[in-house]
Design an enzyme around this catalytic site. Structure first.
Site, mmCIF file in Angstrom:
data_model
loop_
_atom_site.group_PDB
_atom_site.id
_atom_site.type_symbol
_atom_site.label_atom_id
_atom_site.label_comp_id
_atom_site.label_asym_id
_atom_site.label_seq_id
_atom_site.Cartn_x
_atom_site.Cartn_y
_atom_site.Cartn_z
ATOM 1 N N HIS A 155 9.855 -45.494 -36.686
ATOM 2 C CA HIS A 155 10.790 -44.495 -37.189
ATOM 3 C C HIS A 155 12.228 -44.355 -36.404
ATOM 4 O O HIS A 155 13.133 -44.067 -37.093
ATOM 5 C CB HIS A 155 10.006 -43.314 -36.165
ATOM 6 C CG HIS A 155 10.781 -41.985 -36.372
ATOM 7 N ND1 HIS A 155 10.427 -41.280 -37.396
ATOM 8 C CD2 HIS A 155 11.572 -41.093 -35.583
ATOM 9 C CE1 HIS A 155 10.986 -39.939 -37.172
ATOM 10 N NE2 HIS A 155 11.790 -40.087 -36.217
ATOM 11 N N ASN A 166 20.059 -42.306 -48.884
ATOM 12 C CA ASN A 166 21.062 -41.383 -48.343
ATOM 13 C C ASN A 166 20.783 -41.560 -46.931
ATOM 14 O O ASN A 166 19.488 -41.221 -46.543
ATOM 15 C CB ASN A 166 20.793 -39.885 -48.763
ATOM 16 C CG ASN A 166 21.134 -39.728 -50.095
ATOM 17 O OD1 ASN A 166 22.218 -40.040 -50.394
ATOM 18 N ND2 ASN A 166 20.801 -38.483 -50.562
ATOM 19 N N HIS A 223 13.842 -41.322 -40.354
ATOM 20 C CA HIS A 223 13.011 -42.474 -40.648
ATOM 21 C C HIS A 223 13.433 -43.128 -41.517
ATOM 22 O O HIS A 223 13.721 -42.738 -42.782
ATOM 23 C CB HIS A 223 11.426 -41.926 -40.727
ATOM 24 C CG HIS A 223 10.464 -42.917 -40.615
ATOM 25 N ND1 HIS A 223 9.429 -43.132 -39.976
ATOM 26 C CD2 HIS A 223 10.346 -43.948 -41.430
ATOM 27 C CE1 HIS A 223 8.730 -43.964 -40.008
ATOM 28 N NE2 HIS A 223 9.273 -44.734 -41.128
ATOM 29 N N HIS A 240 14.365 -44.769 -44.828
ATOM 30 C CA HIS A 240 13.745 -44.679 -46.012
ATOM 31 C C HIS A 240 14.737 -44.614 -47.208
ATOM 32 O O HIS A 240 15.956 -44.223 -47.021
ATOM 33 C CB HIS A 240 12.581 -43.337 -46.181
ATOM 34 C CG HIS A 240 13.585 -42.056 -46.357
ATOM 35 N ND1 HIS A 240 14.169 -41.603 -44.989
ATOM 36 C CD2 HIS A 240 14.106 -41.304 -47.274
ATOM 37 C CE1 HIS A 240 14.779 -40.571 -45.328
ATOM 38 N NE2 HIS A 240 14.772 -40.156 -46.463
ATOM 39 N N GLN A 278 15.193 -43.627 -51.802
ATOM 40 C CA GLN A 278 14.301 -42.931 -52.791
ATOM 41 C C GLN A 278 14.631 -43.764 -54.117
ATOM 42 O O GLN A 278 15.647 -44.274 -54.273
ATOM 43 C CB GLN A 278 15.095 -41.652 -52.787
ATOM 44 C CG GLN A 278 14.793 -40.654 -51.807
ATOM 45 C CD GLN A 278 14.976 -39.259 -52.223
ATOM 46 O OE1 GLN A 278 14.508 -38.647 -53.118
ATOM 47 N NE2 GLN A 278 15.636 -38.409 -51.215
ATOM 48 N N CYS A 303 6.749 -36.552 -37.764
ATOM 49 C CA CYS A 303 7.634 -37.071 -39.069
ATOM 50 C C CYS A 303 6.686 -37.439 -40.162
ATOM 51 O O CYS A 303 5.660 -37.986 -40.034
ATOM 52 C CB CYS A 303 8.197 -38.467 -38.384
ATOM 53 S SG CYS A 303 8.800 -39.574 -39.826
ATOM 54 N N SER A 359 17.382 -35.713 -44.742
ATOM 55 C CA SER A 359 16.472 -34.752 -43.930
ATOM 56 C C SER A 359 15.748 -35.301 -42.656
ATOM 57 O O SER A 359 15.345 -34.625 -41.994
ATOM 58 C CB SER A 359 15.429 -33.914 -44.782
ATOM 59 O OG SER A 359 14.687 -34.916 -45.462
ATOM 60 N N CYS A 415 6.183 -41.276 -40.927
ATOM 61 C CA CYS A 415 5.592 -42.115 -39.991
ATOM 62 C C CYS A 415 4.087 -42.762 -40.494
ATOM 63 O O CYS A 415 3.398 -41.621 -41.101
ATOM 64 C CB CYS A 415 5.606 -41.515 -38.690
ATOM 65 S SG CYS A 415 6.952 -41.988 -37.729
HETATM 66 P P1 H2U Z 1 15.882 -37.516 -47.844
HETATM 67 O O1 H2U Z 1 15.755 -36.867 -46.547
HETATM 68 O O2 H2U Z 1 16.714 -38.419 -48.211
HETATM 69 O O3 H2U Z 1 16.158 -36.295 -48.991
HETATM 70 O O4 H2U Z 1 14.277 -37.816 -48.378
HETATM 71 C C1 H2U Z 1 13.117 -37.171 -48.087
HETATM 72 C C2 H2U Z 1 12.583 -37.191 -49.318
HETATM 73 O O5 H2U Z 1 11.126 -36.912 -48.894
HETATM 74 C C3 H2U Z 1 12.818 -35.626 -50.205
HETATM 75 O O6 H2U Z 1 13.027 -36.064 -51.490
HETATM 76 C C4 H2U Z 1 10.435 -36.023 -49.581
HETATM 77 C C5 H2U Z 1 11.608 -34.749 -49.903
HETATM 78 O O7 H2U Z 1 11.319 -34.204 -51.350
HETATM 79 N N1 H2U Z 1 9.273 -35.544 -48.902
HETATM 80 C C6 H2U Z 1 8.185 -35.867 -49.472
HETATM 81 O O8 H2U Z 1 7.880 -36.391 -50.378
HETATM 82 N N2 H2U Z 1 6.796 -35.344 -48.741
HETATM 83 C C7 H2U Z 1 7.145 -34.675 -47.589
HETATM 84 O O9 H2U Z 1 6.081 -34.271 -46.882
HETATM 85 C C8 H2U Z 1 8.232 -34.205 -46.956
HETATM 86 C C9 H2U Z 1 9.620 -34.884 -47.944
HETATM 87 ZN ZN ZN Z 2 8.747 -41.395 -38.596
#
Ligand code: H2U
Ligand code: ZN
Length: 349
Positions: free
Chosen positions: A115, A153, A164, A166, A168, A52, A161, A55
């Site tokens: 996580h 989201n 974990h 989180h 934004q 992840c 995606s 994490c």
């Molecule tokens: P979502 O799964 O809610 O889209 O959020 C994941 C966000 O994390 C996504 O916007 C970012 C993606 O751009 N991300 C990083 O900044 N670094 C990473 O190593 C993978 C994902």
């Molecule tokens: Zn994680």
């Protein structure tokens, strides 16, 4: 002639916050609850996942390593949808080909090093730390950007995606569509009525109670009269507040408590970690007078009848206007009737 009833007849409800209508077809959904309870196997996630990127201690796509954080962790999105670039010339525009190139910045906020725990599974004091981060980020980013959008989201259905926990934060130097519509409506209402649209609405719903899910001394959670998503809700403060950082410590604790209870009820609806998009709308930043504003959150969950049956925004919705069968009152009653104890049990058990 037929005597009109909200529960039997198709009608349109007006959303005064964005000046749009939603078609309600309650006659298609006369039985109060049709949802078959299917048991979707629970996803057992590890407390730490070495794959992840959120994490503690793990490497992200850009090569950086996350610190071994113990509470929350904020970083600049490695794939930011907005860039903080200054352009000397952004090209010609035609009235039919208008564009602008806003400056902005995107951040990711990890709610917890765990996580496997979603917001409602965190303790109230941990949710309070998340609220503090939201609030601090709004203060910090609000110094540079006019709009700071905090949103979560949650769940694969919403295109998230990574499980974990989180959220934004996207900040930009212009006001996007939805808050811009809200700004117009809030301002027009204040000018016409001399009072605040959302404070008046909160007081009305608190009195009527038909659409209230839960409340405490400082907050109200309600399925809005004009809801679009089946189990959509709004979180409204009971006093006039413009921004998250304007909340006092007691109000933030009280919000943590309300969020935990509200999101637990969502999870208990279909015994599943309920997917949704949740976001905060506070007044835009800057020196202009935003007294007509009122802080609030929207929660838009896509699920309709079960853990797997979702509402799609297609056909009439995309071509004409949003439509729903389940009434806001039925959705509120269902959510109100659920337990505030998470179906997965207490995490310390
Ligand atoms: P979502 O799964 O809610 O889209 O959020 C994941 C966000 O994390 C996504 O916007 C970012 C993606 O751009 N991300 C990083 O900044 N670094 C990473 O190593 C993978 C994902
Ligand atoms: Zn994680």
């Amino acid at each position: 002639m037929t005597q009109f009833s909200f529960f039997d007849h198709p009608h349109r409800r007006y959303n005064p916050l964005i000046n749009e209508w939603v078609l309600n077809s309650p006659h298609r959904n006369k039985r109060p609850w049709l949802g078959k309870q299917e048991n979707v196997p629970l996803q057992h996630l590890p407390a730490y996942d070495s794959d992840c990127y959120l994490c503690p201690g793990n490497q992200r796509a850009n090569g950086d390593f996350n610190p071994k954080y113990e509470h929350t962790f904020v970083f600049n999105n490695d794939f930011s949808a907005l860039l903080d670039l200054e352009y000397d010339f952004i090209g010609e525009s035609h009235s039919l080909l208008r564009f602008d190139a806003p400056r902005g910045l995107c951040k990711v906020v990890c709610f917890s090093p765990r996580h496997d725990l979603t917001l409602p599974e965190l303790e109230e004091k941990e949710i309070r730390l998340v609220i503090d981060v939201w609030s601090d980020q709004v203060t910090e980013l609000g110094k540079r950007y006019q709009w700071v959008q905090v949103f979560e989201n949650k769940g694969e259905l919403m295109g998230c995606s990574n499980p974990h926990p989180h959220c934004q934060i996207w900040a930009m130097d212009s006001i996007p569509n939805e808050p811009s519509k809200e700004n117009d409506s809030l301002m027009n209402y204040q000018q016409k009525n001399g009072s605040n649209l959302l404070l008046d609405y909160q007081q009305l719903e608190t009195e009527k109670r038909e659409r209230v899910i839960l409340e405490n001394d400082h907050w109200l959670a309600v399925v809005p009269f004009w809801a679009i998503w089946p189990f959509e809700s709004m979180i409204l403060p009971k006093r006039h507040v413009l921004h998250l950082p304007d909340l006092n410590s007691q109000e933030k604790n009280s919000l943590a408590s309300l969020l935990k209870k509200l999101l637990t009820r969502y999870d208990n609806l279909f015994n599943v970690s309920f997917p949704y998009s949740m976001g905060w709308h506070g007044a835009p930043s800057g020196d202009a007078d935003y007294d007509h504003w009122q802080l609030h959150a929207h929660i838009y969950p896509p699920l309709l009848r079960s853990a797997t049956v979702r509402k799609f925004m297609v056909g009439f919705e995309t071509m004409a206007e949003p439509q729903r069968d389940l009434t806001s009152e039925q959705a509120a009653e269902k959510l109100r009737s659920l337990s505030e104890f998470h179906f997965k049990g207490n995490r310390n058990e």
